[in-house]
Write a protein that holds these residues in place. Structure first.
Motif, PDB file in Angstrom:
ATOM      1  N   GLY A 241     -22.488   2.128   3.632  1.00  0.00           N
ATOM      2  CA  GLY A 241     -22.182   3.158   4.609  1.00  0.00           C
ATOM      3  C   GLY A 241     -21.083   4.100   4.161  1.00  0.00           C
ATOM      4  N   GLY A 242     -20.769   4.054   2.860  1.00  0.00           N
ATOM      5  CA  GLY A 242     -19.648   4.806   2.329  1.00  0.00           C
ATOM      6  C   GLY A 242     -18.407   3.949   2.193  1.00  0.00           C
ATOM      7  N   GLN A 243     -18.334   2.879   2.984  1.00  0.00           N
ATOM      8  CA  GLN A 243     -17.251   1.882   2.991  1.00  0.00           C
ATOM      9  C   GLN A 243     -15.941   2.433   3.547  1.00  0.00           C
ATOM     10  OE1 GLN A 243     -17.382  -0.934  -0.225  1.00  0.00           O
ATOM     11  NE2 GLN A 243     -15.203  -1.365  -0.108  1.00  0.00           N
ATOM     12  N   VAL A 244     -15.568   3.630   3.163  1.00  0.00           N
ATOM     13  CA  VAL A 244     -14.403   4.314   3.734  1.00  0.00           C
ATOM     14  C   VAL A 244     -14.897   5.649   4.281  1.00  0.00           C
ATOM     15  CG1 VAL A 244     -12.163   5.372   3.278  1.00  0.00           C
ATOM     16  CG2 VAL A 244     -12.766   3.197   2.173  1.00  0.00           C
ATOM     17  N   ARG A 245     -14.747   5.825   5.594  1.00  0.00           N
ATOM     18  CA  ARG A 245     -15.248   7.028   6.254  1.00  0.00           C
ATOM     19  C   ARG A 245     -14.152   7.656   7.102  1.00  0.00           C
ATOM     20  NH1 ARG A 245     -21.291   6.476   7.002  1.00  0.00           N
ATOM     21  NH2 ARG A 245     -21.112   8.013   8.681  1.00  0.00           N
ATOM     22  N   ILE A 246     -14.301   8.938   7.374  1.00  0.00           N
ATOM     23  CA  ILE A 246     -13.425   9.596   8.330  1.00  0.00           C
ATOM     24  C   ILE A 246     -13.865   9.165   9.722  1.00  0.00           C
ATOM     25  CG2 ILE A 246     -12.674  11.808   9.278  1.00  0.00           C
ATOM     26  CD1 ILE A 246     -13.270  13.025   6.530  1.00  0.00           C
ATOM     27  N   PRO A 247     -13.001   8.519  10.502  1.00  0.00           N
ATOM     28  CA  PRO A 247     -13.418   8.026  11.827  1.00  0.00           C
ATOM     29  C   PRO A 247     -14.060   9.129  12.654  1.00  0.00           C
ATOM     30  CG  PRO A 247     -11.251   7.170  11.262  1.00  0.00           C
ATOM     31  CD  PRO A 247     -11.595   8.173  10.197  1.00  0.00           C
ATOM     32  N   GLY A 248     -15.221   8.810  13.232  1.00  0.00           N
ATOM     33  CA  GLY A 248     -15.939   9.768  14.057  1.00  0.00           C
ATOM     34  C   GLY A 248     -16.898  10.651  13.310  1.00  0.00           C
ATOM     35  N   SER A 249     -16.836  10.661  11.967  1.00  0.00           N
ATOM     36  CA  SER A 249     -17.730  11.514  11.196  1.00  0.00           C
ATOM     37  C   SER A 249     -19.127  10.909  11.151  1.00  0.00           C
ATOM     38  CB  SER A 249     -17.196  11.688   9.768  1.00  0.00           C
ATOM     39  OG  SER A 249     -18.133  12.366   8.968  1.00  0.00           O
ATOM     40  N   ARG A 250     -20.144  11.752  11.180  1.00  0.00           N
ATOM     41  CA  ARG A 250     -21.528  11.289  11.101  1.00  0.00           C
ATOM     42  C   ARG A 250     -21.976  11.111   9.658  1.00  0.00           C
ATOM     43  NH1 ARG A 250     -25.560  14.373  15.039  1.00  0.00           N
ATOM     44  NH2 ARG A 250     -26.806  12.629  14.275  1.00  0.00           N
ATOM     45  N   SER A 251     -21.201  11.614   8.708  1.00  0.00           N
ATOM     46  CA  SER A 251     -21.577  11.545   7.300  1.00  0.00           C
ATOM     47  C   SER A 251     -20.601  10.685   6.521  1.00  0.00           C
ATOM     48  CB  SER A 251     -21.627  12.948   6.670  1.00  0.00           C
ATOM     49  OG  SER A 251     -22.625  13.738   7.273  1.00  0.00           O
ATOM     50  N   ALA A 252     -21.147   9.981   5.523  1.00  0.00           N
ATOM     51  CA  ALA A 252     -20.304   9.231   4.602  1.00  0.00           C
ATOM     52  C   ALA A 252     -19.638  10.196   3.627  1.00  0.00           C
ATOM     53  CB  ALA A 252     -21.141   8.211   3.843  1.00  0.00           C
ATOM     54  N   LEU A 253     -18.561   9.747   3.000  1.00  0.00           N
ATOM     55  CA  LEU A 253     -17.928  10.532   1.949  1.00  0.00           C
ATOM     56  C   LEU A 253     -18.717  10.406   0.653  1.00  0.00           C
ATOM     57  CD1 LEU A 253     -14.199   9.593   2.652  1.00  0.00           C
ATOM     58  CD2 LEU A 253     -15.398  11.678   3.316  1.00  0.00           C
ATOM     59  N   VAL A 254     -19.269   9.223   0.414  1.00  0.00           N
ATOM     60  CA  VAL A 254     -20.098   8.948  -0.759  1.00  0.00           C
ATOM     61  C   VAL A 254     -21.210   7.993  -0.332  1.00  0.00           C
ATOM     62  CG1 VAL A 254     -18.281   9.290  -2.476  1.00  0.00           C
ATOM     63  CG2 VAL A 254     -18.577   7.052  -1.423  1.00  0.00           C
ATOM     64  N   ALA A 255     -22.284   7.921  -1.142  1.00  0.00           N
ATOM     65  CA  ALA A 255     -23.385   7.009  -0.840  1.00  0.00           C
ATOM     66  C   ALA A 255     -23.766   6.139  -2.034  1.00  0.00           C
ATOM     67  CB  ALA A 255     -24.609   7.797  -0.381  1.00  0.00           C
ATOM     68  N   ASN A 256     -23.230   6.448  -3.214  1.00  0.00           N
ATOM     69  CA  ASN A 256     -23.529   5.710  -4.447  1.00  0.00           C
ATOM     70  C   ASN A 256     -25.007   5.797  -4.817  1.00  0.00           C
ATOM     71  OD1 ASN A 256     -22.516   4.335  -6.654  1.00  0.00           O
ATOM     72  ND2 ASN A 256     -22.793   2.314  -5.763  1.00  0.00           N
ATOM     73  N   CYS A 257     -25.686   6.825  -4.326  1.00  0.00           N
ATOM     74  CA  CYS A 257     -27.069   7.136  -4.707  1.00  0.00           C
ATOM     75  C   CYS A 257     -27.330   8.554  -4.213  1.00  0.00           C
ATOM     76  CB  CYS A 257     -28.061   6.129  -4.122  1.00  0.00           C
ATOM     77  SG  CYS A 257     -28.150   6.093  -2.322  1.00  0.00           S
ATOM     78  N   ASP A 258     -28.586   9.009  -4.280  1.00  0.00           N
ATOM     79  CA  ASP A 258     -28.847  10.422  -3.966  1.00  0.00           C
ATOM     80  C   ASP A 258     -29.346  10.654  -2.542  1.00  0.00           C
ATOM     81  OD1 ASP A 258     -31.427   9.443  -4.114  1.00  0.00           O
ATOM     82  OD2 ASP A 258     -32.100  10.822  -5.684  1.00  0.00           O
ATOM     83  N   ILE A 259     -29.217   9.676  -1.660  1.00  0.00           N
ATOM     84  CA  ILE A 259     -29.619   9.877  -0.271  1.00  0.00           C
ATOM     85  C   ILE A 259     -28.652  10.860   0.395  1.00  0.00           C
ATOM     86  CG2 ILE A 259     -28.224   7.980   0.670  1.00  0.00           C
ATOM     87  CD1 ILE A 259     -30.533   7.353   2.575  1.00  0.00           C
ATOM     88  N   PRO A 260     -29.123  11.705   1.315  1.00  0.00           N
ATOM     89  CA  PRO A 260     -28.194  12.590   2.033  1.00  0.00           C
ATOM     90  C   PRO A 260     -27.087  11.785   2.708  1.00  0.00           C
ATOM     91  CG  PRO A 260     -30.454  13.268   2.432  1.00  0.00           C
ATOM     92  CD  PRO A 260     -30.537  11.963   1.684  1.00  0.00           C
ATOM     93  N   LEU A 261     -25.874  12.295   2.678  1.00  0.00           N
ATOM     94  CA  LEU A 261     -24.724  11.537   3.154  1.00  0.00           C
ATOM     95  C   LEU A 261     -24.798  11.215   4.641  1.00  0.00           C
ATOM     96  CD1 LEU A 261     -21.827  13.274   1.187  1.00  0.00           C
ATOM     97  CD2 LEU A 261     -22.993  11.117   0.670  1.00  0.00           C
ATOM     98  N   ASP A 262     -25.516  12.048   5.422  1.00  0.00           N
ATOM     99  CA  ASP A 262     -25.623  11.759   6.844  1.00  0.00           C
ATOM    100  C   ASP A 262     -26.676  10.700   7.144  1.00  0.00           C
ATOM    101  OD1 ASP A 262     -27.835  13.309   6.278  1.00  0.00           O
ATOM    102  OD2 ASP A 262     -27.595  14.644   7.985  1.00  0.00           O
ATOM    103  N   GLN A 263     -27.358  10.198   6.094  1.00  0.00           N
ATOM    104  CA  GLN A 263     -28.326   9.118   6.272  1.00  0.00           C
ATOM    105  C   GLN A 263     -27.919   7.860   5.504  1.00  0.00           C
ATOM    106  OE1 GLN A 263     -31.956  11.826   5.409  1.00  0.00           O
ATOM    107  NE2 GLN A 263     -32.727  10.380   6.930  1.00  0.00           N
ATOM    108  N   ALA A 264     -26.667   7.803   5.090  1.00  0.00           N
ATOM    109  CA  ALA A 264     -26.192   6.678   4.280  1.00  0.00           C
ATOM    110  C   ALA A 264     -25.841   5.456   5.114  1.00  0.00           C
ATOM    111  CB  ALA A 264     -24.972   7.105   3.457  1.00  0.00           C
ATOM    112  N   ARG A 265     -25.949   5.559   6.425  1.00  0.00           N
ATOM    113  CA  ARG A 265     -25.705   4.408   7.301  1.00  0.00           C
ATOM    114  C   ARG A 265     -26.509   4.576   8.578  1.00  0.00           C
ATOM    115  NH1 ARG A 265     -19.923   3.406  10.160  1.00  0.00           N
ATOM    116  NH2 ARG A 265     -20.647   5.251  11.288  1.00  0.00           N
ATOM    117  N   GLY A 266     -27.111   3.485   9.041  1.00  0.00           N
ATOM    118  CA  GLY A 266     -27.728   3.483  10.348  1.00  0.00           C
ATOM    119  C   GLY A 266     -29.178   3.917  10.352  1.00  0.00           C
ATOM    120  N   LEU A 267     -29.675   4.190  11.546  1.00  0.00           N
ATOM    121  CA  LEU A 267     -31.074   4.525  11.767  1.00  0.00           C
ATOM    122  C   LEU A 267     -31.256   6.037  11.774  1.00  0.00           C
ATOM    123  CD1 LEU A 267     -33.851   3.204  12.429  1.00  0.00           C
ATOM    124  CD2 LEU A 267     -33.294   3.572  14.845  1.00  0.00           C
ATOM    125  N   SER A 268     -32.227   6.505  10.996  1.00  0.00           N
ATOM    126  CA  SER A 268     -32.559   7.931  10.955  1.00  0.00           C
ATOM    127  C   SER A 268     -34.059   8.040  10.692  1.00  0.00           C
ATOM    128  CB  SER A 268     -31.755   8.657   9.866  1.00  0.00           C
ATOM    129  OG  SER A 268     -32.082   8.167   8.570  1.00  0.00           O
TER     130      SER A 268
END
Length: 310
Positions: A241-268
């Motif tokens: 999920g990025g492991q370290v995120r800005i609280p409240g942000s819908r996007s991860a800072l990183v994903a460690n792959c090429d998935i869009p950052l707003d889909q790096a955690r959770g259901l989409s």
């Protein structure tokens, strides 16, 4: 008359405040949040009309070390949910002796149908590295690695728990009376995926009530292929999920792959051409022992309740 505060004193006060906030964030991320295990729940209308609802438990990225007993107890407690199917998207081990902890954590699931794929940390142990490099982009493979006892892990998962290995393969699974055609690939982050081999295994299988594509790393090429070939549900891990995120942000800072950052955690929803399917990317339960922190990104497992379509 009000006392005037000098610019150097203001700067020192601000610097002290920033330092205190940073120290508090570090204490929270290292000492507290990484132990706040969370179960996420989602309902998905994917089953044929008249089918009974089923529960799918998605677990990922335990990165287990032998001393992590709190994590072991929490994972074991998830068996009380009585899932009809467990999907494990890999990176079970985080230490050369991590298998003992995985045995403790997963033993209560024996007899419950399950499928799994491998992440790299099912085959090779993590190595020391600067945690800040995680934010510079997808991690690079190491030339020298410590091999893990993958054979012992697979014997436990397959022989003792009864789970099916989906690495570049496919299988039919019965989950609560629902016939599931499940297919998957090995760790795409290490280029261990072989979609041709997976399709060869998939071709002779009969149609099921549901098709589920399973991958450790949610690279676009994998998700596109699964969706184009009719997957009703996509399951992945790897990103933390990025492991370290800005609280409240819908996007991860990183994903460690090429998935869009707003889909790096959770259901989409993942869309390929005219086809689309729900995608669940787990933020995972653990972390590398060399980067023991989570901030704004709770460790998690996911319970997906599948219900009939309208």
């Amino acid at each position: 008359m009000a006392e005037r505060v000098s610019a150097p004193r203001l700067a020192l006060t601000a610097l002290t405040a920033v330092g205190a906030a940073g120290a508090a964030a570090a204490v929270w991320g290292v000492g507290i949040e990484r132990h706040l295990y969370t179960l996420r729940r989602h309902d998905l209308a994917l089953l044929p009309a008249g089918a009974r609802p089923i529960r799918i438990l998605h677990i990922s990225d335990a990165h287990m070390a032998p001393w992590q007993r709190r994590k072991q107890r929490w994972i074991a407690s998830l068996a009380e949910l009585e899932p009809h199917l467990v999907i494990n998207t890999g990176d079970n081990l985080g230490h050369v002796e991590g298998l003992h902890g995985i045995r403790v954590a997963l033993a209560p699931f024996a007899g419950i149908p399950g499928v799994y794929v491998h992440g790299s940390n099912d085959l090779v142990a993590p190595s020391p590295r600067n945690p800040l490099r995680y934010f510079s982009g997808p991690s690079q493979r190491k030339r020298t690695t410590t091999r893990l006892d993958t054979g012992a892990l697979d014997r436990f998962l397959s022989d003792e728990l009864g789970w099916i290995d989906l690495d570049n393969s496919a299988a039919m699974v019965d989950a609560g009376g629902v016939r599931i055609r499940a297919f998957g690939v090995s760790d795409a982050h290490r280029d261990w995926d072989d979609l041709d081999q997976m399709h060869e295994a998939l071709a002779p299988l009969p149609a099921g009530d549901l098709d589920i594509g399973v991958t450790h790393a949610p690279y676009r090429r994998i998700l596109d292929d699964f969706t184009a070939h009719g997957a009703d549900l996509l399951i992945a891990g790897h990103t933390h999920g990025g492991q370290v995120r800005i609280p409240g942000s819908r996007s991860a800072l990183v994903a460690n792959c090429d998935i869009p950052l707003d889909q790096a955690r959770g259901l989409s929803t993942w869309t390929t051409g005219a086809a689309s399917a729900p995608l669940n990317v787990s933020a995972g339960i653990g972390h590398s022992i060399y980067a023991p922190v989570r901030f704004g990104c709770l460790p998690e497992a996911t319970l997906l309740t599948l219900v009939p379509r309208a």
